[in-house]
Design a protein around this motif. Structure first.
Motif, PDB file in Angstrom:
ATOM      1  N   GLN A 120      -7.224  14.060  36.418  1.00  0.00           N
ATOM      2  CA  GLN A 120      -6.933  15.069  37.411  1.00  0.00           C
ATOM      3  C   GLN A 120      -7.636  14.725  38.717  1.00  0.00           C
ATOM      4  N   ARG A 121      -7.195  15.356  39.803  1.00  0.00           N
ATOM      5  CA  ARG A 121      -7.749  15.065  41.119  1.00  0.00           C
ATOM      6  C   ARG A 121      -9.223  15.447  41.171  1.00  0.00           C
ATOM      7  N   HIS A 122     -10.084  14.539  41.684  1.00  0.00           N
ATOM      8  CA  HIS A 122     -11.508  14.824  41.817  1.00  0.00           C
ATOM      9  C   HIS A 122     -11.719  15.878  42.899  1.00  0.00           C
ATOM     10  N   LEU A 123     -12.761  16.692  42.752  1.00  0.00           N
ATOM     11  CA  LEU A 123     -13.096  17.671  43.774  1.00  0.00           C
ATOM     12  C   LEU A 123     -13.657  16.958  44.991  1.00  0.00           C
ATOM     13  N   ALA A 124     -13.287  17.407  46.165  1.00  0.00           N
ATOM     14  CA  ALA A 124     -13.646  16.683  47.380  1.00  0.00           C
ATOM     15  C   ALA A 124     -15.097  16.914  47.778  1.00  0.00           C
ATOM     16  N   ALA A 125     -15.580  18.110  47.654  1.00  0.00           N
ATOM     17  CA  ALA A 125     -16.938  18.415  48.124  1.00  0.00           C
ATOM     18  C   ALA A 125     -17.923  18.297  46.984  1.00  0.00           C
ATOM     19  N   LEU A 126     -19.117  17.784  47.302  1.00  0.00           N
ATOM     20  CA  LEU A 126     -20.121  17.584  46.256  1.00  0.00           C
ATOM     21  C   LEU A 126     -20.505  18.900  45.603  1.00  0.00           C
ATOM     22  N   LEU A 127     -20.650  19.967  46.376  1.00  0.00           N
ATOM     23  CA  LEU A 127     -21.065  21.232  45.791  1.00  0.00           C
ATOM     24  C   LEU A 127     -20.043  21.719  44.790  1.00  0.00           C
ATOM     25  N   LEU A 128     -18.764  21.631  45.156  1.00  0.00           N
ATOM     26  CA  LEU A 128     -17.728  22.034  44.211  1.00  0.00           C
ATOM     27  C   LEU A 128     -17.740  21.150  42.987  1.00  0.00           C
ATOM     28  N   VAL A 175     -28.931  28.173  36.562  1.00  0.00           N
ATOM     29  CA  VAL A 175     -28.044  27.349  37.387  1.00  0.00           C
ATOM     30  C   VAL A 175     -28.877  26.492  38.334  1.00  0.00           C
ATOM     31  N   ALA A 176     -29.894  27.092  38.941  1.00  0.00           N
ATOM     32  CA  ALA A 176     -30.759  26.343  39.862  1.00  0.00           C
ATOM     33  C   ALA A 176     -31.467  25.205  39.139  1.00  0.00           C
ATOM     34  N   LYS A 177     -31.945  25.470  37.920  1.00  0.00           N
ATOM     35  CA  LYS A 177     -32.617  24.415  37.150  1.00  0.00           C
ATOM     36  C   LYS A 177     -31.646  23.289  36.804  1.00  0.00           C
ATOM     37  N   SER A 178     -30.429  23.647  36.420  1.00  0.00           N
ATOM     38  CA  SER A 178     -29.436  22.632  36.079  1.00  0.00           C
ATOM     39  C   SER A 178     -29.135  21.734  37.274  1.00  0.00           C
ATOM     40  N   LEU A 179     -28.994  22.353  38.448  1.00  0.00           N
ATOM     41  CA  LEU A 179     -28.697  21.571  39.642  1.00  0.00           C
ATOM     42  C   LEU A 179     -29.908  20.735  40.072  1.00  0.00           C
ATOM     43  N   ASP A 180     -31.115  21.270  39.872  1.00  0.00           N
ATOM     44  CA  ASP A 180     -32.322  20.474  40.143  1.00  0.00           C
ATOM     45  C   ASP A 180     -32.373  19.249  39.230  1.00  0.00           C
ATOM     46  N   GLY A 216     -18.942  16.440  37.632  1.00  0.00           N
ATOM     47  CA  GLY A 216     -20.088  16.117  38.455  1.00  0.00           C
ATOM     48  C   GLY A 216     -21.362  16.236  37.636  1.00  0.00           C
ATOM     49  N   LEU A 217     -22.427  15.620  38.108  1.00  0.00           N
ATOM     50  CA  LEU A 217     -23.683  15.678  37.367  1.00  0.00           C
ATOM     51  C   LEU A 217     -24.157  17.118  37.186  1.00  0.00           C
ATOM     52  N   GLY A 218     -23.977  17.944  38.215  1.00  0.00           N
ATOM     53  CA  GLY A 218     -24.402  19.335  38.099  1.00  0.00           C
ATOM     54  C   GLY A 218     -23.663  20.056  36.995  1.00  0.00           C
ATOM     55  N   ASN A 219     -22.346  19.880  36.958  1.00  0.00           N
ATOM     56  CA  ASN A 219     -21.546  20.526  35.928  1.00  0.00           C
ATOM     57  C   ASN A 219     -21.917  20.028  34.536  1.00  0.00           C
ATOM     58  N   PHE A 220     -22.263  18.754  34.437  1.00  0.00           N
ATOM     59  CA  PHE A 220     -22.661  18.175  33.153  1.00  0.00           C
ATOM     60  C   PHE A 220     -23.875  18.901  32.581  1.00  0.00           C
ATOM     61  N   PHE A 221     -24.779  19.333  33.441  1.00  0.00           N
ATOM     62  CA  PHE A 221     -25.990  20.036  32.984  1.00  0.00           C
ATOM     63  C   PHE A 221     -25.868  21.553  33.043  1.00  0.00           C
ATOM     64  N   LEU A 222     -24.697  22.074  33.414  1.00  0.00           N
ATOM     65  CA  LEU A 222     -24.544  23.523  33.525  1.00  0.00           C
ATOM     66  C   LEU A 222     -24.219  24.201  32.204  1.00  0.00           C
ATOM     67  N   ASP A 223     -23.881  23.434  31.160  1.00  0.00           N
ATOM     68  CA  ASP A 223     -23.748  24.052  29.841  1.00  0.00           C
ATOM     69  C   ASP A 223     -25.081  24.698  29.479  1.00  0.00           C
ATOM     70  N   ASP A 224     -25.054  25.615  28.562  1.00  0.00           N
ATOM     71  CA  ASP A 224     -26.255  26.377  28.192  1.00  0.00           C
ATOM     72  C   ASP A 224     -27.248  25.453  27.495  1.00  0.00           C
ATOM     73  N   VAL A 225     -27.975  24.673  28.303  1.00  0.00           N
ATOM     74  CA  VAL A 225     -28.848  23.654  27.728  1.00  0.00           C
ATOM     75  C   VAL A 225     -30.084  24.287  27.093  1.00  0.00           C
ATOM     76  N   PHE A 226     -30.626  23.591  26.116  1.00  0.00           N
ATOM     77  CA  PHE A 226     -31.815  24.071  25.423  1.00  0.00           C
ATOM     78  C   PHE A 226     -33.087  23.695  26.167  1.00  0.00           C
ATOM     79  N   GLU A 227     -33.080  22.504  26.786  1.00  0.00           N
ATOM     80  CA  GLU A 227     -34.251  22.019  27.511  1.00  0.00           C
ATOM     81  C   GLU A 227     -33.782  21.214  28.715  1.00  0.00           C
ATOM     82  N   TYR A 228     -34.473  21.388  29.825  1.00  0.00           N
ATOM     83  CA  TYR A 228     -34.045  20.755  31.065  1.00  0.00           C
ATOM     84  C   TYR A 228     -34.651  19.362  31.206  1.00  0.00           C
ATOM     85  N   LYS A 229     -34.066  18.441  30.460  1.00  0.00           N
ATOM     86  CA  LYS A 229     -34.430  17.045  30.609  1.00  0.00           C
ATOM     87  C   LYS A 229     -33.234  16.187  30.225  1.00  0.00           C
TER      88      LYS A 229
END
Length: 264
Positions: free
Chosen positions: A5-13, A37-42, A110-123
């Protein structure tokens, strides 16, 4: 986004776009918590910084999606991150199980979305192969090549040397196997598994008693055991592809590989 599918144009999206599919877990809809969400994006930003600093083009990126400490495991899910655009944008191609069903699809996130699942630990764990393997992996991440090694019949505990099912970590491992040979040498899952046997890949063995296996098979559509050798299954020895087994395998066969950990 589904692969192709078409990639999202903006990094935030690209970072924020959500997906209902979860890797080997049942759907548990819940509102997003701003702090998480902030931790996932960090974590995504730190991961991108580490990938850039390592000079990587392609890397295996693993997350901690659930507590697996009873199996002496840390990481639950791995994908292939690649720099797919001249502006340095990173995308993760990974297999996701559709909300506890017995099917899966490949996604570009995107990397942010990859970590936005309900992760158990932020690493995160980063496995960066040698440059030749990275180049071959990049060539295999186009839609046609990636789908050739994907099997939609999903099993969270798929046996590593059977093509009946596939789990998300297994797709990454089989794609890595295809990238470890010259282009055109490994074209399907059976050939990838034959190569892995010859290369002495050793899966993780989980001790799962009959009562647990019965409950899992009856109540979870994404768990099956009928692809496992009968004798080992009856003994409660379930061999499957885990992030840790992939990490051990790549470390043993690729002296140029880098293995890094990123954490908040």
């Amino acid at each position: 986004m589904k692969l192709g599918q078409r990639h999202l144009a903006a990094l935030l999206l690209c970072l924020m776009a959500g997906s209902p599919a979860l890797a080997g877990r049942a759907c548990e809809p819940a509102p997003a918590v701003a702090a998480n969400v902030a931790k996932s994006l960090d974590l995504a930003l730190k991961t991108r910084t580490a990938l850039d600093a390592a000079g990587a083009q392609v890397a295996l990126v693993a997350r901690v999606g659930q507590d697996l400490s009873k199996y002496k495991l840390v990481y639950s899910h791995v994908g292939l991150a690649w720099r797919d655009h001249p502006d340095g944008r990173w995308l993760v191609v990974h297999e996701l199980n559709g909300c506890g069903t017995n099917t899966s699809e490949l996604y570009n996130d995107g990397l942010g979305n990859f970590f936005l699942d309900d992760v158990f630990e932020y690493k995160a764990a980063l496995i960066i192969p040698n440059m030749q393997t990275q180049a071959r992996l990049a060539a295999l991440l186009g839609p046609a090549a990636a789908l050739r090694l994907h099997a939609p019949r999903y099993n969270m505990l798929a046996f590593p040397f059977s093509t009946k099912y596939q789990n998300s970590n297994q797709w990454v491992l089989e794609t890595y196997a295809a990238a470890s040979e010259a282009p055109g040498r490994i074209n399907d899952r059976a050939q990838a598994q034959q190569w892995l046997r010859a290369a002495d890949y050793a899966p993780t063995t989980l001790d799962i008693p009959a009562s647990t296996r019965l409950g899992g098979r009856m109540f979870r559509a994404n768990i099956a055991f009928d692809d496992h050798p009968f004798g080992r299954r009856m003994a409660g020895q379930i061999d499957t592809v885990t992030v840790e087994s992939i990490m051990r395998f790549i470390r043993a066969r690729d002296p140029e590989a880098k293995i890094l950990e990123v954490a908040l």
